[in-house]
Write an enzyme that holds these catalytic residues in place. Sequence first.
Site, short mmCIF file in Angstrom:
data_model
loop_
_atom_site.label_atom_id
_atom_site.label_comp_id
_atom_site.label_asym_id
_atom_site.label_seq_id
_atom_site.Cartn_x
_atom_site.Cartn_y
_atom_site.Cartn_z
N ASP A 198 0.75 -1.19 0.09
CA ASP A 198 -0.12 0.06 -0.03
C ASP A 198 0.86 1.19 0.03
O ASP A 198 0.51 2.11 -0.96
CB ASP A 198 -0.97 0.09 1.20
CG ASP A 198 -1.74 1.21 1.37
OD1 ASP A 198 -2.76 1.49 0.71
OD2 ASP A 198 -1.58 2.11 2.06
N LYS A 202 1.04 4.47 -2.90
CA LYS A 202 1.13 5.75 -2.40
C LYS A 202 2.43 6.59 -2.86
O LYS A 202 2.17 7.57 -3.21
CB LYS A 202 0.64 6.04 -1.04
CG LYS A 202 -0.69 5.48 -0.72
CD LYS A 202 -0.91 5.40 0.80
CE LYS A 202 -2.27 4.80 1.07
NZ LYS A 202 -2.68 4.49 2.40
#
Length: 440
Positions: A198, A202
Amino acid sequence: MVVKVGLLGLGTVGTGTARILLDPLERHPLIQTVAIARVGVRSLDKPRQVTLPDEILTTDLDSIVTDESIQIVVELIGGLEPARSLILKAIAQGKHVVTANKAVIARYGDEIFTAANAAGVYVMLEAAVGGGIPVIQPLKQALGVNRIHAVTGIVNGTTNYILTRMQQEGGDFEPILADAQRLGYAEADPTADVDGLDGADKIAILASLAFGGRIKLSEVYCEGIRRVTAADIAYANRLGFVIKLLAIARRDVCPISNQHLDQLQVRVHPTLVPQGHPLASVNDVFNAILVEGDPIGQVMFFGPGAGSGPTASAVVSDILNVAATLHSNQGPTSVSTAPNPLLACIHQHYCQISPMATIVSRFYVRLLAKDAPGVIGKLGTCFGRHRVSLESVVQIGLQEDCAEIVIVSHEVKEADFQAALTEIGGYGEIKSVASVLRVL
């Protein structure tokens, strides 16, 4: 002029988005010009936490992206498919897109933004990074005049929560992860969070915006927190550090001239952060993103990194940005000319990413060795042979009849440090290389 919006998804974030749009009192007046025209859901019979007319609900998501009356499609279903296909179909229909889907943007941003630029529409993604923290638009607008040197962030609330608990309670990773899952702070399958995936999504997005080029996700180094132990956190504290999972994007620096180079470092890994650093005090599920540039210096964005309200705030912010542009055009339902560069993503080239082997960093390493004379001296000789300068070598105590040795290096090229560790791992006196972490 009424701007019509189609929502794809009415889950946690979709519900929060609908609530804001349906309750414009004391908010920006532009919200009153935005109307929810259609809402795509999985089931028409599911109880909902927001009241919407039955006639605007549908399970046919394609009918929303092809509806000629809708100007903005808001994708909040998550996952890679059908999200990617629906975004591309909306763009092909001349519709602007707002999304909170960092996985789709990180993996398919090239395809999506190329299509959007060709169609003259916007793809807005403030909610894809940092939840409710406004960082995407500042990077594109207010900070766009700066020469950005680095973007460093705590961008995953689950891992930050786990590491905070480990620091405060002295507990190990697995039981605290299980507790976080029970409390709803971690998914049943926590892989994307705890393995750093994750965070990689980002930081790829942030790096693209900060440094003006596209990022290949496959080139982003990614390491999670599964191997961080209570012992590492305790030793880090004794040395004046806290351990955080950091997402880092920075311009490489020439070791001789100290000048910034064209290539970038883009990486995610657990890191020892000095206790006086701005990111060291960011705890629990909060996120923070530190931007360093010229001439602004350091700017930090801090706030809740997830949740219905914060993420919906970012989604509606993007909707209003597009709505404002549509109002200023007074007529067209889409921007038929080239998109406003302050809203659009106009990068065409790929950034050159430095291999990890060439990156210069400080290191923390914890070894278990036979409690015998000469071991520390042998370690020092090996590190020196590989051009590794040591800042400190401390024998902490005994564990399982072995001496526990903690070493912190000065800045060293990754390849040299790893070569030294490989040689050390083969020594008969060394039971194990228990932990290796980078130091900010």
